[in-house]
Design an enzyme around this catalytic site. Structure first.
Site, PDB file in Angstrom:
ATOM      1  N   ASN A  38       0.852  -1.173   0.017  1.00 56.78           N
ATOM      2  CA  ASN A  38       0.002  -0.079   0.052  1.00 56.78           C
ATOM      3  C   ASN A  38       0.947   1.286   0.156  1.00 56.78           C
ATOM      4  O   ASN A  38       1.327   1.758   1.081  1.00 56.78           O
ATOM      5  CB  ASN A  38      -1.079  -0.061   1.177  1.00 56.78           C
ATOM      6  CG  ASN A  38      -2.066  -0.683   1.063  1.00 56.78           C
ATOM      7  OD1 ASN A  38      -2.723  -0.956   0.079  1.00 56.78           O
ATOM      8  ND2 ASN A  38      -2.352  -1.292   2.289  1.00 56.78           N
ATOM      9  N   GLY A  40       1.482   4.626   0.499  1.00 53.94           N
ATOM     10  CA  GLY A  40       0.623   5.626   1.331  1.00 53.94           C
ATOM     11  C   GLY A  40       0.260   4.834   2.794  1.00 53.94           C
ATOM     12  O   GLY A  40      -0.391   5.805   3.518  1.00 53.94           O
ATOM     13  N   GLY A  41       0.418   3.444   2.657  1.00 54.76           N
ATOM     14  CA  GLY A  41       0.232   2.976   4.025  1.00 54.76           C
ATOM     15  C   GLY A  41      -1.148   2.929   4.464  1.00 54.76           C
ATOM     16  O   GLY A  41      -2.156   3.005   3.845  1.00 54.76           O
ATOM     17  N   GLY A 184     -14.653   0.795  22.259  1.00 54.66           N
ATOM     18  CA  GLY A 184     -15.100   2.426  22.240  1.00 54.66           C
ATOM     19  C   GLY A 184     -14.089   3.333  22.174  1.00 54.66           C
ATOM     20  O   GLY A 184     -14.230   4.354  22.571  1.00 54.66           O
ATOM     21  N   THR A 271     -12.525  -3.387  17.021  1.00 53.51           N
ATOM     22  CA  THR A 271     -11.531  -2.282  17.124  1.00 53.51           C
ATOM     23  C   THR A 271     -11.026  -1.824  18.401  1.00 53.51           C
ATOM     24  O   THR A 271     -11.407  -1.219  19.217  1.00 53.51           O
ATOM     25  CB  THR A 271     -12.097  -0.708  16.549  1.00 53.51           C
ATOM     26  OG1 THR A 271     -13.526  -0.710  17.267  1.00 53.51           O
ATOM     27  CG2 THR A 271     -12.539  -0.820  15.103  1.00 53.51           C
ATOM     28  N   ASP A 312       4.146   4.388  14.029  1.00 47.68           N
ATOM     29  CA  ASP A 312       3.533   3.375  14.611  1.00 47.68           C
ATOM     30  C   ASP A 312       4.560   2.379  15.253  1.00 47.68           C
ATOM     31  O   ASP A 312       4.064   1.962  16.527  1.00 47.68           O
ATOM     32  CB  ASP A 312       2.320   2.739  13.960  1.00 47.68           C
ATOM     33  CG  ASP A 312       1.007   3.608  13.813  1.00 47.68           C
ATOM     34  OD1 ASP A 312       1.054   4.857  14.058  1.00 47.68           O
ATOM     35  OD2 ASP A 312       0.183   3.112  13.319  1.00 47.68           O
ATOM     36  N   ALA A 320      -1.096   9.398  12.367  1.00 45.78           N
ATOM     37  CA  ALA A 320      -0.476   9.812  11.272  1.00 45.78           C
ATOM     38  C   ALA A 320       0.605  11.060  11.406  1.00 45.78           C
ATOM     39  O   ALA A 320       1.760  10.832  10.745  1.00 45.78           O
ATOM     40  CB  ALA A 320      -1.255  10.116   9.985  1.00 45.78           C
ATOM     41  N   HIS A 444     -14.415  37.551  12.199  1.00 42.01           N
ATOM     42  CA  HIS A 444     -15.799  37.239  12.696  1.00 42.01           C
ATOM     43  C   HIS A 444     -16.638  37.320  11.602  1.00 42.01           C
ATOM     44  O   HIS A 444     -16.463  37.976  10.574  1.00 42.01           O
ATOM     45  CB  HIS A 444     -16.203  38.511  13.666  1.00 42.01           C
ATOM     46  CG  HIS A 444     -17.783  38.495  13.864  1.00 42.01           C
ATOM     47  ND1 HIS A 444     -18.223  37.697  15.035  1.00 42.01           N
ATOM     48  CD2 HIS A 444     -18.706  39.008  13.603  1.00 42.01           C
ATOM     49  CE1 HIS A 444     -19.475  37.706  15.185  1.00 42.01           C
ATOM     50  NE2 HIS A 444     -20.185  38.465  14.312  1.00 42.01           N
TER      51      HIS A 444
HETATM   52  P1  FAD Z   1       1.689   2.501   8.140  1.00 44.33           P
HETATM   53  O1  FAD Z   1       0.314   3.525   7.799  1.00 44.33           O
HETATM   54  O2  FAD Z   1       0.843   1.525   8.856  1.00 44.33           O
HETATM   55  O3  FAD Z   1       2.240   2.042   6.957  1.00 44.33           O
HETATM   56  C1  FAD Z   1       3.266   1.203   7.097  1.00 44.33           C
HETATM   57  C2  FAD Z   1       3.670   0.625   5.812  1.00 44.33           C
HETATM   58  O4  FAD Z   1       4.620  -0.341   5.820  1.00 44.33           O
HETATM   59  C3  FAD Z   1       2.133  -0.250   5.419  1.00 44.33           C
HETATM   60  O5  FAD Z   1       1.919   0.251   3.958  1.00 44.33           O
HETATM   61  C4  FAD Z   1       2.861  -1.741   4.978  1.00 44.33           C
HETATM   62  O6  FAD Z   1       2.535  -2.389   4.190  1.00 44.33           O
HETATM   63  C5  FAD Z   1       4.388  -1.473   5.143  1.00 44.33           C
HETATM   64  N1  FAD Z   1       5.362  -2.546   5.626  1.00 44.33           N
HETATM   65  C6  FAD Z   1       5.109  -3.047   6.795  1.00 44.33           C
HETATM   66  N2  FAD Z   1       5.925  -4.063   6.685  1.00 44.33           N
HETATM   67  C7  FAD Z   1       6.563  -4.144   5.572  1.00 44.33           C
HETATM   68  C8  FAD Z   1       7.723  -5.017   5.214  1.00 44.33           C
HETATM   69  N3  FAD Z   1       8.328  -6.136   5.706  1.00 44.33           N
HETATM   70  N4  FAD Z   1       7.993  -4.838   3.794  1.00 44.33           N
HETATM   71  C9  FAD Z   1       7.745  -3.756   3.077  1.00 44.33           C
HETATM   72  N5  FAD Z   1       6.698  -2.922   3.395  1.00 44.33           N
HETATM   73  C10 FAD Z   1       6.277  -3.111   4.630  1.00 44.33           C
HETATM   74  N6  FAD Z   1      -4.323   8.607  12.532  1.00 44.33           N
HETATM   75  C11 FAD Z   1      -4.513  10.063  12.580  1.00 44.33           C
HETATM   76  O7  FAD Z   1      -3.404  10.753  12.703  1.00 44.33           O
HETATM   77  N7  FAD Z   1      -5.602  10.568  12.166  1.00 44.33           N
HETATM   78  C12 FAD Z   1      -6.802   9.747  11.814  1.00 44.33           C
HETATM   79  O8  FAD Z   1      -7.897  10.329  11.682  1.00 44.33           O
HETATM   80  C13 FAD Z   1      -6.686   8.372  11.755  1.00 44.33           C
HETATM   81  N8  FAD Z   1      -7.653   7.530  11.295  1.00 44.33           N
HETATM   82  C14 FAD Z   1      -7.664   6.235  11.275  1.00 44.33           C
HETATM   83  C15 FAD Z   1      -8.498   5.387  10.918  1.00 44.33           C
HETATM   84  C16 FAD Z   1      -8.285   4.022  10.918  1.00 44.33           C
HETATM   85  C17 FAD Z   1      -9.721   3.224  10.284  1.00 44.33           C
HETATM   86  C18 FAD Z   1      -7.024   3.633  11.110  1.00 44.33           C
HETATM   87  C19 FAD Z   1      -6.921   1.963  11.085  1.00 44.33           C
HETATM   88  C20 FAD Z   1      -6.028   4.163  11.401  1.00 44.33           C
HETATM   89  C21 FAD Z   1      -6.190   5.811  11.513  1.00 44.33           C
HETATM   90  N9  FAD Z   1      -5.416   6.494  12.040  1.00 44.33           N
HETATM   91  C22 FAD Z   1      -5.262   7.788  12.080  1.00 44.33           C
HETATM   92  C23 FAD Z   1      -4.041   5.951  12.405  1.00 44.33           C
HETATM   93  C24 FAD Z   1      -2.913   6.113  11.141  1.00 44.33           C
HETATM   94  O9  FAD Z   1      -3.405   5.411  10.078  1.00 44.33           O
HETATM   95  C25 FAD Z   1      -1.569   5.581  11.390  1.00 44.33           C
HETATM   96  O10 FAD Z   1      -0.899   6.243  12.802  1.00 44.33           O
HETATM   97  C26 FAD Z   1      -0.516   5.749  10.533  1.00 44.33           C
HETATM   98  O11 FAD Z   1      -1.057   5.138   9.365  1.00 44.33           O
HETATM   99  C27 FAD Z   1       0.820   5.274  10.947  1.00 44.33           C
HETATM  100  O12 FAD Z   1       1.797   5.577  10.007  1.00 44.33           O
HETATM  101  P2  FAD Z   1       3.052   4.606   9.590  1.00 44.33           P
HETATM  102  O13 FAD Z   1       3.760   5.332   8.599  1.00 44.33           O
HETATM  103  O14 FAD Z   1       3.760   4.464  10.900  1.00 44.33           O
HETATM  104  O15 FAD Z   1       2.497   3.166   9.312  1.00 44.33           O
END
Ligand code: FAD
Length: 468
Positions: A38, A40-41, A184, A271, A312, A320, A444
């Site tokens: 993915n 964009g994660g 929740g 969740t 994370d 994010a 305002h």
């Molecule tokens: P991720 O976004 O998890 O990206 C990590 C990437 O690493 C993934 O694409 C994965 O495929 C890749 N990867 C992992 N292992 C390997 C490997 N061995 N080899 C190659 N690639 C690998 N946060 C907010 O701040 N605001 C919000 O409104 C919010 N809403 C959310 C709603 C939902 C439903 C969810 C599930 C999460 C939400 N979050 C929100 C949390 C946010 O999505 C995460 O905190 C954020 O995506 C973390 O970013 P990251 O780059 O650490 O990891």
């Protein structure tokens, strides 16, 4: 086996990894970004962005049902929801943003590799590409940005059709008639409220004694009241035991203080939190791990030289914007600049109805730290713009250190809290005093005036409410 050599390699292209790789490219560091599925994660594909698209639709749908009439806007009949079209619209936003990630990486001369990476040693990775071939990658600096995944609980396997994690819930082809949400916290409440707005009968089961554990009790009460008003049932201090197929849908068994209860449902959304993707990196490289996250210092260095972790998977909150900030700091560190992740606050936003946002300390947190407080509170009912939007639930709360009137934190519950909180984050970062906000002329009529008024209220100087 082919071997590729880089100065830096970033594993994972989420909101941590891809900005980190872009910044490394900008700083002239020869960089490779590896992503298994993915670009964009979680954030762009199955997290922040798709959830907010659905939440926006849910709000507009509700507005059309309830608010339009009050404003004199007459629709041809009750609105209906085409879930297929909504999903297609959501998908188009995701596609646009994820496509942009690759373009930006390319424009900043970052190489991209699709595949699953694993560690051989601190400077060597092996990447299995989708066609099964394996390449070896060597780099002086390795940044782990591998993110997190939903936690499964015993008795509720995501493999079973009625049991959903957030990813499955975001892809629903139709609105379930009855939904049980287990957990929740913010993800469960955001999605639960959205599905309720478009017609699902929702029950939220939470193990602790309040929704959104950790948030200001005044705020969690407000959200609980909003849930009640819209017909969402909340069961607190309850444990989900399991589920079974029933003649009509499924039955979820929960343990409450009063005994075992059976909840009829069609779908179950679990969740209960997210688990960092720290393994197998931690074991292969001997990285220090605490509470599942890779331990890092203020320069995002792990316990192994040359290996960094961000987002994370690394110490800190799982949001994010924290991941992005980590990524930008570590890029500077790798480029040899003096940089630290020394942010005073990571603002947090919950896109519930009403929206919740906090920056700095919440009132109960500041009190627990022993500060003597001055608290200013301004309700949305006293803000003209909120009235014109029919969004008057909630308040802005500014928390000051009574010793010097410094802003320790701001909590907002209500319309556009998510957008308004950035002013508060700036105030906390800059060590602002109440009057830095209070004497700044806010335009305002805007929602921002409530932040100004709450800062003044903390000093007994608000204009549009009677000061206590
Ligand atoms: P991720 O976004 O998890 O990206 C990590 C990437 O690493 C993934 O694409 C994965 O495929 C890749 N990867 C992992 N292992 C390997 C490997 N061995 N080899 C190659 N690639 C690998 N946060 C907010 O701040 N605001 C919000 O409104 C919010 N809403 C959310 C709603 C939902 C439903 C969810 C599930 C999460 C939400 N979050 C929100 C949390 C946010 O999505 C995460 O905190 C954020 O995506 C973390 O970013 P990251 O780059 O650490 O990891």
């Amino acid at each position: 086996m082919d071997t590729l050599t880089y100065d830096a390699v970033v594993v994972g292209a989420g909101p941590g990894g891809y900005p980190c790789a872009i910044r490394l490219g900008q700083l002239g560091v020869k960089t490779l970004c590896i992503e298994r599925e993915n670009w964009g994660g979680v954030c762009l594909n199955v997290g922040c962005i798709p959830s907010k698209a659905l939440i926006t639709a849910g709000r507009k749908y509700e507005e059309a049902r309830h608010n339009f009439d009050e404003m004199g806007i007459v629709l041809g009949g009750a609105p209906t929801l085409d879930m297929g079209k909504l999903q297609a619209w959501k998908g188009s936003i995701v596609k646009r943003l994820t496509g942009g990630v690759s373009t930006l990486l390319k424009a900043n001369k970052v190489d991209q590799l699709v595949g699953e990476a694993k560690a051989i040693d601190p400077h060597t990775l092996e990447v299995t590409k989708p066609d099964g071939t394996v390449v070896r990658v060597q780099a002086k600096h390795v940044v782990l940005a591998t993110g997190s995944r939903p936690i499964e609980i015993p008795g509720f396997s995501f493999k079973d059709e009625p049991v959903m994690d957030s990813t499955k819930a975001l892809a629903l082809a139709e609105v379930p008639r009855r939904l049980v949400v287990i957990g929740g916290g913010y993800i469960g409440l955001e999605l639960g409220q959205m599905l309720n707005k478009v017609g699902a009968e929702v029950t939220v089961v939470e193990a602790q004694d309040s929704l959104l554990p950790g948030f200001d009790p005044e705020v969690t009460k407000l959200v609980a009241r909003a849930c009640k008003k819209s017909g969402i049932r909340v069961v607190l201090q309850a444990k989900a035991l399991g589920w079974e197929q029933a003649e009509d849908g499924v039955v979820v068994r929960i343990q409450t203080a009063a005994g075992e209860e059976r909840l009829a449902a069609d779908k179950i959304l679990v969740t209960v939190g997210r688990r960092p993707n720290a393994e197998p990196w931690a074991s292969a490289l001997g990285l220090q791990v605490e509470r599942g996250q890779i331990v890092v210092d203020k320069q995002l260095r792990t316990s192994v030289p040359g290996v960094y972790a961000i987002g994370d998977v690394a110490s800190g909150v799982m949001l994010a914007h924290k991941a992005t900030h980590d990524g930008e700091v570590v890029a500077e560190v790798i480029a040899g600049h003096t940089a630290f992740n020394d942010a005073r606050t990571v603002p947090a936003v919950v896109f519930t109805d009403p929206e919740i946002a906090t920056a700095g300390l919440q009132e109960h947190e500041a009190a627990a730290k022993g500060y003597t407080l001055k608290v200013g509170r301004f309700p949305w009912v006293a803000n003209g713009r909120a009235l014109t939007q029919i969004e008057t639930d909630g308040f802005v709360k500014v928390i000051l250190d009574a010793a010097d009137d410094r802003v320790l934190g701001v909590t907002i519950a209500g319309p556009h809290a998510s957008d308004l909180i950035s002013e508060a984050a700036l105030a906390v970062e800059m060590d602002a005093e109440a009057l830095d906000i209070g004497l700044t002329i806010h335009p305002h009529p805007t929602l921002g005036e409530a932040v100004m008024e709450a800062a003044k209220a903390a000093l007994g100087e608000a204009i549009h409410i009677v000061n206590k």
